[in-house]
Scaffold this motif. Structure first.
Motif, short mmCIF file in Angstrom:
data_model
loop_
_atom_site.label_atom_id
_atom_site.label_comp_id
_atom_site.label_asym_id
_atom_site.label_seq_id
_atom_site.Cartn_x
_atom_site.Cartn_y
_atom_site.Cartn_z
N ALA A 104 -4.61 4.49 3.36
CA ALA A 104 -3.72 4.11 2.26
C ALA A 104 -4.12 2.79 1.62
CB ALA A 104 -2.28 4.02 2.78
N ARG A 105 -4.99 2.02 2.28
CA ARG A 105 -5.37 0.71 1.75
C ARG A 105 -6.50 0.78 0.75
NH1 ARG A 105 -6.57 -1.77 7.51
NH2 ARG A 105 -7.68 0.24 7.52
N GLY A 106 -7.10 1.94 0.59
CA GLY A 106 -8.19 2.09 -0.37
C GLY A 106 -9.46 1.41 0.10
N VAL A 107 -10.22 0.86 -0.85
CA VAL A 107 -11.47 0.18 -0.52
C VAL A 107 -11.15 -1.12 0.21
CG1 VAL A 107 -13.53 -0.95 -1.44
CG2 VAL A 107 -12.69 1.18 -2.48
N ASN B 122 -10.27 4.51 -3.42
CA ASN B 122 -9.00 4.14 -4.03
C ASN B 122 -8.23 5.33 -4.60
OD1 ASN B 122 -9.13 1.38 -3.47
ND2 ASN B 122 -10.34 0.97 -5.31
N ASP B 123 -8.90 6.46 -4.80
CA ASP B 123 -8.25 7.61 -5.44
C ASP B 123 -7.63 8.50 -4.37
OD1 ASP B 123 -7.43 9.73 -6.96
OD2 ASP B 123 -9.26 9.80 -8.18
N ASP C 233 0.83 -1.21 0.00
CA ASP C 233 0.00 0.00 0.00
C ASP C 233 0.86 1.26 0.00
OD1 ASP C 233 -2.51 -1.37 0.09
OD2 ASP C 233 -2.10 -1.83 2.18
N GLN C 234 2.03 1.20 0.65
CA GLN C 234 2.95 2.35 0.60
C GLN C 234 3.33 2.69 -0.83
OE1 GLN C 234 6.35 2.51 3.34
NE2 GLN C 234 5.49 0.71 4.35
N LYS D 291 -12.95 -1.54 10.56
CA LYS D 291 -13.64 -0.50 11.30
C LYS D 291 -12.82 -0.03 12.50
CE LYS D 291 -18.01 0.64 13.58
NZ LYS D 291 -17.34 1.34 14.68
N SER D 292 -12.11 -0.96 13.13
CA SER D 292 -11.30 -0.60 14.28
C SER D 292 -10.22 0.41 13.89
CB SER D 292 -10.65 -1.85 14.88
OG SER D 292 -9.95 -1.54 16.05
N HIS D 293 -9.63 0.23 12.71
CA HIS D 293 -8.63 1.18 12.22
C HIS D 293 -9.27 2.49 11.80
CE1 HIS D 293 -4.89 -1.41 11.77
NE2 HIS D 293 -5.80 -2.28 12.17
N HIS D 294 -10.44 2.40 11.20
CA HIS D 294 -11.13 3.62 10.77
C HIS D 294 -11.60 4.45 11.96
CE1 HIS D 294 -12.17 1.98 6.49
NE2 HIS D 294 -10.89 2.27 6.64
N ASP D 295 -11.89 3.79 13.08
CA ASP D 295 -12.38 4.52 14.25
C ASP D 295 -11.39 5.60 14.70
OD1 ASP D 295 -14.71 3.11 14.35
OD2 ASP D 295 -14.11 1.77 15.97
#
Length: 580
Positions: A301-304, A378-379, A125-126, A356-360
């Protein structure tokens, strides 16, 4: 790092004298010494989500802890809040021998730091996001100002603020990512087992218990690594906030990252145990970002991301881990808090969705600082552009709180608009300056952390002039000018009192300590002296012995009442030598 600093002979601050050629003094309004200016950046959108321009001060009403405040408005055309150089009696263009920790000119509204996070983001992803950022930089607008920072095992400045697209592309083109980023949490035990071996192991209680013990040990190591990543990330966000603190108005931090979970399990056999949470660390980051006026825009950075339950395929080690732990958690020994494992990552608490835990944490940091999180897209280039434009159309409100508060407590801010169909987004509030001195041990620890940080701190704006004195034992003559508005002065019987700690630290070329010195300086000013200092700053002068092998000197100033700090790093090889 050093454990002890030499103590300098007692010295008092003097009112600013010549540090560089200055403009004639002007009668600026007196800044309150016991109340700091609070600035709030407000993004205003209409019903269709488009920016709203042309609002006036009377269109905004602002409350601080429910109390109405008198607000000044700085929009795109109006004069911005004063730069530190103006408050310190310094010219707009400084000579090359004056070193500062603040921007010499105000940044445009569409200025931002891109933080490319290699510490928390898988290498695949980087590489993708790096390509996306390169494409974004190729389409920079003429008035964009971008800085690029890299977070790996340490925080690096790849390029500070510039509108030079070619320079940014050149520097980012050299960066290839952090290879050891975001190590997998799946244990090696299940990687070594094929399906047949795993079936046999699960039928043998002794082998089962042995595997379980090994997995627990592996996951404890993984948890320790995760905690280290979180602390390094929070430290980097704090360092960036301190670095940008002196820049007036809105600052945007575009954090391109996979982030980290807000809560993880400490007992992988049940998926729960005593959960490890990172709420306190998140609050630390929010405190620094909010007080510096930095709005954070996390970009995944991981997109969808696909729900783990709907992944098209799992690797063999992911599948084996999920099978083994599902079986473990369904055994009779765990009678409480059992959750079927749908995610192969056993670090996720109570089978919460890992994504979701990371998005929180992304959503929390964005909401509390007035930014916006970009997830499941993704953009990356489009997200960067939207985040940059978000700040360009913001309004900056400023006010002095009607009641001084030195409790260190959080103050909630609410902004309302006299604009039909409009919505306002801004940081939730700020933390009042805590006028309670830290314990001596903690003061020293904090000071050393800031001195060793890769970015200069600017909570206390500083200008430094240093020359080498030729002698058998070389010495440095140092003059420091401090922004008096950053120092808390408390009135007592008609005088204004405060204290500033000054530290000098010498480092060799490898960054190892070569010694240093420290001094605590008391301030005892009349009202007239305070007013002069608020217009021109304080000067501090000292002569320091220069250790053999010293390559860099870091100077720090710390307001003892609030803990706010400023630092300036000097390359000793570039300093001028005074004439005999």
């Amino acid at each position: 790092m050093i454990s002890r600093l030499a103590v300098l002979p007692a010295l008092t601050f003097v009112l600013a004298g010549p540090l560089a050629a200055q403009e004639p003094a002007v009668s600026d309004p007196i800044i309150r010494a016991t109340t700091r200016l609070v600035t709030v950046s407000v993004v205003v959108r209409d019903r269709d989500g488009k920016p709203v321009s042309g609002l006036k001060a009377e269109d905004f009403s602002l409350t601080d802890e429910g109390k109405r405040q008198q607000v000044q408005l700085w929009d795109q055309q109006a004069a911005a809040p004063q730069l530190p150089s103006a408050r310190m009696g310094l010219p707009a263009e400084l000579p090359p021998d004056i070193h500062t920790n603040f921007q010499g000119a105000a940044l445009p509204r569409n200025a931002a730091v891109i933080l490319l996070d290699g510490l928390n983001t898988p290498i695949v992803d980087q590489r993708y996001t790096r390509l996306q950022i390169l494409k974004f930089l190729e389409r920079l607008h003429p008035d964009d100002q971008i800085g690029i920072y890299i977070l790996g095992r340490k925080l690096q400045v790849l390029h500070d603020f510039t509108g030079d697209m070619r320079s940014l592309l050149k520097q980012l083109g050299k960066y290839q990512g952090e290879i050891d980023a975001n190590p997998a949490t799946v244990t090696d035990v299940t990687i070594l087992m094929n399906d047949a071996k795993l079936e046999a192991a699960m039928r043998d209680p002794g082998v089962w218990a042995s595997i379980e013990t090994q997995i627990v040990a592996d996951q404890n190591i993984a948890l320790a690594k995760l905690e280290d990543r979180v602390l390094r990330t929070i430290g980097a966000l704090e360092a960036i906030a301190h670095h940008l603190a002196s820049v007036p108005g809105r600052k945007s931090l575009l954090w391109v990252s996979a982030a980290f979970p807000t809560v993880v399990a400490t007992d992988i056999r049940t998926g729960t145990g005593s959960p490890a949470t990172f709420g306190e660390e998140a609050t630390r980051a929010v405190r620094a970002l909010a007080n510096a006026g930095v709005s954070i825009y996390p970009i995944d950075a991981r997109g969808v991301m696909v729900d783990p339950g709907y992944k098209a395929s799992l690797s063999s080690n992911e599948r084996n881990m999920a099978r083994f732990l599902n079986a473990t958690r369904s055994r009779g020994r765990q009678t409480q808090n059992r959750f079927p494992l749908s995610s192969p990552d056993p670090m996720v608490y109570a089978n919460r969705d890992e994504t979701k835990s990371h998005h929180d944490i992304m959503q929390e940091l964005a909401q509390r600082t007035g930014g916006r999180a970009f997830v499941n897209a993704n953009d990356t280039g489009k997200a960067l552009r939207e985040a940059l434009d978000d700040g360009a159309g913001a309004y900056t409100l400023g006010y002095y709180p009607s009641q001084a508060d030195e409790s260190g407590k959080f103050h909630r801010i609410q902004v309302k608009l006299n604009c039909a169909g409009c919505s306002a987004r801004h940081r939730e509030g700020y933390f009042a300056a805590a006028a309670r001195p830290e314990a001596a041990g903690r003061q020293h620890e904090t000071m050393m952390d800031v001195l060793s940080a890769p970015l200069q701190a600017a909570d206390v704006p500083m200008a430094v002039q240093a020359v080498i004195l030729p002698d058998q034992a070389p010495k440095l003559r140092v003059t420091i000018r401090l922004d008096a508005a950053a120092i808390l002065l408390r009135e007592s019987r008609g005088r204004f009192l405060g204290r500033v700690d000054i530290v000098a630290l010498f480092l060799d070329a490898a960054g190892a300590s070569k010694g240093g010195a420290e001094e605590s300086v008391s301030l005892d000013l009349t009202a007239a002296q305070r007013n002069d200092a608020l217009r021109q700053g304080f000067n501090y002068r000292q002569t320091l012995p220069m250790p053999e092998g010293a390559h860099t000197m870091v100077l720090a100033a710390r307001d003892a009442a609030t803990g706010r700090m400023g630092t300036v790093r000097l390359d000793l090889s570039k300093l001028e030598t005074a004439l005999p």
